[in-house]
Design an enzyme around this catalytic site. Structure first.
Site, PDB file in Angstrom:
ATOM      1  N   LYS A  13       0.843  -1.083  -0.110  1.00 14.47           N
ATOM      2  CA  LYS A  13      -0.105  -0.007   0.156  1.00 14.47           C
ATOM      3  C   LYS A  13       0.795   1.212   0.003  1.00 14.47           C
ATOM      4  O   LYS A  13       0.669   2.203  -0.705  1.00 14.47           O
ATOM      5  CB  LYS A  13      -0.995   0.033   1.205  1.00 14.47           C
ATOM      6  N   ARG A  88      -9.813   0.535   8.782  1.00 14.23           N
ATOM      7  CA  ARG A  88      -9.084  -0.720   9.111  1.00 14.23           C
ATOM      8  C   ARG A  88      -9.890  -1.541   9.801  1.00 14.23           C
ATOM      9  O   ARG A  88      -9.766  -2.798   9.799  1.00 14.23           O
ATOM     10  CB  ARG A  88      -8.031  -0.386  10.030  1.00 14.23           C
ATOM     11  N   ARG A 127      11.824  -5.717   4.419  1.00 12.65           N
ATOM     12  CA  ARG A 127      11.458  -4.424   4.329  1.00 12.65           C
ATOM     13  C   ARG A 127      12.267  -3.611   5.145  1.00 12.65           C
ATOM     14  O   ARG A 127      12.710  -4.221   6.308  1.00 12.65           O
ATOM     15  CB  ARG A 127      10.007  -4.195   4.674  1.00 12.65           C
ATOM     16  N   ARG A 162      11.290  -1.867  11.232  1.00 20.99           N
ATOM     17  CA  ARG A 162      10.252  -1.377  12.212  1.00 20.99           C
ATOM     18  C   ARG A 162      10.083  -2.160  13.346  1.00 20.99           C
ATOM     19  O   ARG A 162      10.442  -3.167  13.344  1.00 20.99           O
ATOM     20  CB  ARG A 162       9.106  -1.309  11.372  1.00 20.99           C
ATOM     21  N   ARG A 173      -0.176  -9.227  13.341  1.00 11.63           N
ATOM     22  CA  ARG A 173      -0.936  -8.239  12.323  1.00 11.63           C
ATOM     23  C   ARG A 173      -1.568  -9.097  11.406  1.00 11.63           C
ATOM     24  O   ARG A 173      -2.805  -8.408  10.890  1.00 11.63           O
ATOM     25  CB  ARG A 173       0.393  -7.278  11.611  1.00 11.63           C
TER      26      ARG A 173
HETATM   27  P1  AP5 Z   1       4.765  -1.609   1.937  1.00 10.62           P
HETATM   28  O1  AP5 Z   1       4.505  -0.912   0.636  1.00 10.62           O
HETATM   29  O2  AP5 Z   1       5.614  -1.177   2.989  1.00 10.62           O
HETATM   30  O3  AP5 Z   1       3.685  -2.541   2.353  1.00 10.62           O
HETATM   31  P2  AP5 Z   1       2.207  -1.915   3.063  1.00 10.62           P
HETATM   32  O4  AP5 Z   1       1.202  -2.479   2.576  1.00 10.62           O
HETATM   33  O5  AP5 Z   1       2.184  -0.327   3.081  1.00 10.62           O
HETATM   34  O6  AP5 Z   1       2.668  -2.500   4.303  1.00 10.62           O
HETATM   35  P3  AP5 Z   1       2.685  -2.059   6.033  1.00 10.62           P
HETATM   36  O7  AP5 Z   1       3.206  -3.086   6.787  1.00 10.62           O
HETATM   37  O8  AP5 Z   1       3.067  -0.399   6.190  1.00 10.62           O
HETATM   38  O9  AP5 Z   1       1.125  -2.042   6.386  1.00 10.62           O
HETATM   39  P4  AP5 Z   1       0.423  -2.215   7.795  1.00 10.62           P
HETATM   40  O10 AP5 Z   1      -0.863  -2.095   7.177  1.00 10.62           O
HETATM   41  O11 AP5 Z   1       0.636  -3.455   8.425  1.00 10.62           O
HETATM   42  O12 AP5 Z   1       1.196  -1.106   8.433  1.00 10.62           O
HETATM   43  P5  AP5 Z   1       0.942   0.304   8.756  1.00 10.62           P
HETATM   44  O13 AP5 Z   1       2.111   1.139   8.939  1.00 10.62           O
HETATM   45  O14 AP5 Z   1      -0.499   0.858   8.077  1.00 10.62           O
HETATM   46  O15 AP5 Z   1       5.679  -2.805   1.239  1.00 10.62           O
HETATM   47  C1  AP5 Z   1       6.173  -3.813   2.029  1.00 10.62           C
HETATM   48  C2  AP5 Z   1       7.640  -4.191   1.487  1.00 10.62           C
HETATM   49  O16 AP5 Z   1       7.453  -5.127   0.240  1.00 10.62           O
HETATM   50  C3  AP5 Z   1       8.560  -3.280   1.415  1.00 10.62           C
HETATM   51  O17 AP5 Z   1       9.908  -3.724   1.435  1.00 10.62           O
HETATM   52  C4  AP5 Z   1       8.426  -2.907  -0.148  1.00 10.62           C
HETATM   53  O18 AP5 Z   1       9.677  -2.284  -0.657  1.00 10.62           O
HETATM   54  C5  AP5 Z   1       8.167  -4.276  -0.805  1.00 10.62           C
HETATM   55  N1  AP5 Z   1       7.467  -4.301  -1.937  1.00 10.62           N
HETATM   56  C6  AP5 Z   1       6.168  -3.574  -2.149  1.00 10.62           C
HETATM   57  N2  AP5 Z   1       5.687  -3.714  -3.528  1.00 10.62           N
HETATM   58  C7  AP5 Z   1       6.502  -4.691  -4.321  1.00 10.62           C
HETATM   59  C8  AP5 Z   1       6.594  -5.217  -5.185  1.00 10.62           C
HETATM   60  N3  AP5 Z   1       5.719  -5.040  -6.118  1.00 10.62           N
HETATM   61  N4  AP5 Z   1       7.442  -6.072  -5.475  1.00 10.62           N
HETATM   62  C9  AP5 Z   1       8.612  -6.237  -4.752  1.00 10.62           C
HETATM   63  N5  AP5 Z   1       8.645  -5.806  -3.321  1.00 10.62           N
HETATM   64  C10 AP5 Z   1       7.591  -4.966  -3.215  1.00 10.62           C
HETATM   65  O19 AP5 Z   1       0.424   0.044  10.397  1.00 10.62           O
HETATM   66  C11 AP5 Z   1       1.180  -0.302  11.608  1.00 10.62           C
HETATM   67  C12 AP5 Z   1       0.577  -0.326  12.856  1.00 10.62           C
HETATM   68  O20 AP5 Z   1      -0.184   0.956  13.108  1.00 10.62           O
HETATM   69  C13 AP5 Z   1      -0.725  -1.236  12.852  1.00 10.62           C
HETATM   70  O21 AP5 Z   1      -0.361  -2.853  13.201  1.00 10.62           O
HETATM   71  C14 AP5 Z   1      -1.667  -0.673  13.919  1.00 10.62           C
HETATM   72  O22 AP5 Z   1      -1.179  -0.835  15.219  1.00 10.62           O
HETATM   73  C15 AP5 Z   1      -1.668   0.812  13.796  1.00 10.62           C
HETATM   74  N6  AP5 Z   1      -2.352   1.391  12.786  1.00 10.62           N
HETATM   75  C16 AP5 Z   1      -2.214   1.980  11.621  1.00 10.62           C
HETATM   76  N7  AP5 Z   1      -3.365   2.351  11.033  1.00 10.62           N
HETATM   77  C17 AP5 Z   1      -4.503   2.054  11.783  1.00 10.62           C
HETATM   78  C18 AP5 Z   1      -5.723   2.130  11.823  1.00 10.62           C
HETATM   79  N8  AP5 Z   1      -6.581   2.545  10.674  1.00 10.62           N
HETATM   80  N9  AP5 Z   1      -6.655   1.799  12.830  1.00 10.62           N
HETATM   81  C19 AP5 Z   1      -5.803   1.232  13.958  1.00 10.62           C
HETATM   82  N10 AP5 Z   1      -4.771   0.985  14.051  1.00 10.62           N
HETATM   83  C20 AP5 Z   1      -3.755   1.322  12.800  1.00 10.62           C
END
Ligand code: AP5
Length: 215
Positions: A13, A88, A127, A162, A173
């Protein structure tokens, strides 16, 4: 453009959102980045969120809605926004629906990034992220490493793993995603605004979005 990007942790994402911002100046709004910056700053929001995040749990809906109500009214959202990691839960999606009506904003689409589980696990353990909250560039030691190991290409800050990238937190997660966030795919499908895309390639996702929005 005004989009919601749905997808499991590691679905890409953040990567896709950063590619989309270059198209029309829409801003990426990542609730994860906002929360991590608050934890780093040690402010009240950060103190409330830290333990949930470290354990791989979701932060309470009320905290997230307070952040998003303010964020969506900021001036930079007028050019468009990409919601990355929000909503979420079903209550967040319902609250967002009401908020968008109040703000007279309509969404262009909700995009679900579909990636096989084994790819997700591999991506999350490999990552790396720029630790500068104003940059947050995303790297991968296998598919897109920084030019100089451990240093961000864009801002020169340290590139780190992270806190929620331990095996235990990743597994939690993914469980939380399946229980609380995956039902949003059905929710938005019923609303008629869903675009499902195989997200093994980020370029393919961006092309599918451009095609759908005709931009
Ligand atoms: P990346 O683009 O970083 O993936 P992502 O989907 O953004 O993954 P996240 O882990 O950031 O999502 P998340 O939803 O768990 O975490 P968030 O920060 O929102 O890509 C991942 C890896 O793959 C990278 O290394 C990239 O280079 C590689 N990659 C990507 N595309 C590729 C491709 N096509 N080919 C090869 N490699 C590729 O949330 C963290 C925490 O915050 C949650 O656990 C929760 O505690 C809290 N939180 C956040 N939002 C909320 C909410 N709305 N409500 C409640 N709690 C929340």
């Amino acid at each position: 453009m005004r989009l919601i990007l749905l997808g499991a942790p590691g679905a890409g994402k953040g990567t896709v959102a950063k590619m989309l911002t270059a198209i029309d100046g829409s801003v990426q709004i990542s609730t994860g980045d906002i929360l991590r910056a608050a934890v780093k700053a040690g402010n009240e929001l950060g103190q409330q969120a830290e333990a949930f995040m470290k354990a791989g749990d979701l932060v309470p809906d009320t905290l997230i809605m307070d952040i998003m109500k303010e964020r969506l009214q900021a001036d930079d959202c007028k050019a468009g926004f990409l919601l990355d990691g929000f909503p979420r839960t079903i209550p967040q999606a319902q609250a967002l629906k009401t908020l968008l009506v109040d703000l007279e904003i309509s969404l262009d689409a909700v995009v679900s990034l579909d990636v096989p589980k084994e790819v997700i696990l591999d991506r999350l353990t490999t990552r790396r992220t720029c630790e500068n909250p104003d940059c947050n560039a995303i790297y991968n030691i296998k598919s897109s490493p920084p030019k100089q190991e451990g240093i961000c290409d864009k801002c020169g800050s340290k590139v780190v793993q992270r806190d929620d990238e331990t095996e235990e937190a990743i597994s939690k997660r993914l469980d939380v995603y399946n229980a609380k966030t995956a039902p949003l795919v059905e929710f938005y499908d019923q609303e008629g605004s869903l675009l499902r895309v195989n997200a093994t390639s980020s370029e393919v996702v961006v092309a599918a979005i451009r095609n759908k929005l005709e931009i």
